[in-house]
Design a protein around this motif. Structure first.
Motif, short mmCIF file in Angstrom:
data_model
loop_
_atom_site.label_atom_id
_atom_site.label_comp_id
_atom_site.label_asym_id
_atom_site.label_seq_id
_atom_site.Cartn_x
_atom_site.Cartn_y
_atom_site.Cartn_z
N PHE A 4 -32.53 -8.58 -50.47
CA PHE A 4 -33.41 -8.20 -49.23
C PHE A 4 -33.42 -6.83 -48.82
CE2 PHE A 4 -33.04 -7.48 -44.54
CZ PHE A 4 -34.40 -8.09 -44.17
N GLN A 5 -32.15 -6.20 -48.97
CA GLN A 5 -32.23 -4.75 -48.95
C GLN A 5 -33.08 -3.85 -49.93
OE1 GLN A 5 -30.77 -3.24 -46.45
NE2 GLN A 5 -29.99 -5.37 -45.70
N GLN A 6 -33.30 -4.41 -50.98
CA GLN A 6 -33.98 -3.84 -52.15
C GLN A 6 -35.40 -3.85 -51.48
OE1 GLN A 6 -33.04 -5.83 -55.88
NE2 GLN A 6 -31.05 -4.46 -56.29
N ALA A 34 -41.17 -16.43 -35.67
CA ALA A 34 -40.30 -17.30 -35.05
C ALA A 34 -41.07 -18.76 -34.84
CB ALA A 34 -40.40 -16.73 -33.53
N GLU A 35 -42.34 -18.83 -35.22
CA GLU A 35 -42.98 -20.04 -35.06
C GLU A 35 -42.48 -21.17 -35.81
OE1 GLU A 35 -47.22 -19.28 -35.18
OE2 GLU A 35 -47.16 -17.33 -34.01
N ALA A 85 -35.61 -9.63 -39.64
CA ALA A 85 -34.52 -8.95 -39.22
C ALA A 85 -33.38 -8.82 -40.30
CB ALA A 85 -33.82 -9.65 -37.96
N ASP A 86 -33.34 -9.99 -41.00
CA ASP A 86 -32.29 -10.06 -42.03
C ASP A 86 -32.47 -10.89 -43.03
OD1 ASP A 86 -31.50 -12.28 -40.78
OD2 ASP A 86 -30.15 -11.50 -39.53
N ALA A 87 -31.62 -11.10 -44.07
CA ALA A 87 -31.76 -12.11 -45.05
C ALA A 87 -31.82 -13.47 -44.52
CB ALA A 87 -30.90 -11.74 -46.24
#
Length: 358
Positions: A206-208, A349-350, A317-319
């Motif tokens: 995810f960071q990559q 979000a949906e 927002a995150d993995a």
């Protein structure tokens, strides 16, 4: 007991070479110190037996013992006792005594740490007392040049032999550590990454993706009606299905793709540097291959897969958000007929997903 025997045999083999080398070349410096003392003939015989026969005899004692590790530790204590005996027999000739006792001490510390060091020191003291009882208490405060030169092989070759043994042991321990690390990250049944290892790599990928702005896709795979397979055909057949899926994953995926067993009958895949369209094609091939698989003992068995795909999005927002998106797509596939691929369409979000029918 069998495990202890295996460890003890390995320990005896490691000690055998340093003992053979050390006692053999140790005879050179002891000979140089004994020669001026005019000792009885039996002392020379004893020295030769200790230097050239004892190493092989000690090895046989250890390897034929029910508990080789304990036998080898007793052999090491015997080495120390002999070392103390020869130090006193040469009347504590300074260079010879330092050479003998330091080599013995190095061996004891390397083989058994502080405890064996203390036991060896006590054995050396006993050896000194025995020699004093036989020859009387005498000291030679100086060493001749010949005696100094005679000690050089012990001071150079023996530490090299011990160092090689320690190096090989350290290398083996490093290999074992790597193997244990791999086992701790691998699912024992399928050979794929386990839940925790895959989750850790998901955060890395995810960071990559965030840093390099590359396309990547998560695929969550569920075997349809897996409980019914176990109930109808047994857990052995169920395990075969899980292994077959893992085999096909390895055949289908690229070398850099990361596949893991997420839990039970659910598998997870990270497809880095891959578009969503390409990922769908890869997963469709996998689904078709498993659909065509026939288990020889149970030819009527069919393996159907429900698959959820989620592409990396900058809004994540995150993995975990990315993973949840793939999870929602998977449940869409399962709740709308199974044996199909669903693609997450609204990652934020949906939770909606686009269904790709089989």
């Amino acid at each position: 007991m069998e495990n202890q025997r295996g460890k003890g045999l390995s320990f005896a083999r490691r000690i055998y070479m340093p003992r053979t080398v050390g006692l053999g070349i140790g005879c050179i410096c002891v000979t140089a110190a004994l020669y001026p003392l005019n000792v009885p003939g039996w002392v020379w015989v004893l020295m030769l037996l200790n230097g050239f026969v004892w190493p092989h005899f000690a090895y046989q004692i250890a390897t034929h013992s029910p508990f080789p590790y304990q036998a080898e530790r007793r052999n090491i204590i015997g080495d120390s006792l002999c070392g103390g005996f020869w130090a006193a027999a040469v009347q504590f000739n300074p260079i010879v005594t330092v050479t003998i006792l330091s080599m013995m001490t190095m061996n004891n510390v390397a083989a058994g740490g502080p405890r064996l060091f203390l036991q060896g020191a006590l054995a050396q003291l006993i050896g000194v007392v025995i020699a004093w009882l036989l020859f009387g208490i005498s000291f030679t405060p100086t060493a001749t040049p010949i005696q100094v030169w005679a000690c050089i092989p012990s001071l150079t070759i023996y530490p090299l032999a011990v160092g090689m043994v320690c190096y090989r042991l350290a290398f083996k321990l490093s290999e074992h550590k790597r193997a244990l690390s791999a086992l701790s990250r691998t699912d024992s049944l399928t050979g794929l990454l386990n839940h925790g290892a895959w989750k850790d790599l998901l955060h890395v990928k995810f960071q990559q993706c965030r840093q390099n702005k590359v396309e990547s896709v998560i695929a969550l795979i569920d075997i349809d009606h897996f409980k019914a397979i176990n109930d109808s055909y047994g857990h052995i057949v169920g395990d075969t299905v899980l292994r077959q899926l893992s085999v096909e994953l390895r055949r289908t995926l690229r070398e850099g793709d990361l596949a893991g067993r997420y839990g039970g009958d659910e598998f997870c895949v990270i497809l880095p540097n891959m578009s969503l369209h390409h990922a769908r094609e890869v997963m469709e091939r996998l689904r078709e291959v498993l659909n065509d698989y026939r288990h020889p003992p149970v030819p009527e068995l069919r393996i159907k897969l429900s698959i959820g795909l989620a592409a990396y999005q900058t809004v994540f927002a995150d993995a975990i958000t990315w993973l949840n998106d793939a999870d929602k797509a998977l449940y869409t596939a399962k709740n709308t007929g199974r044996n199909k691929i669903s693609i997450a369409s609204n990652p934020a979000a949906e939770g909606s997903a686009t269904r790709i029918p089989a």
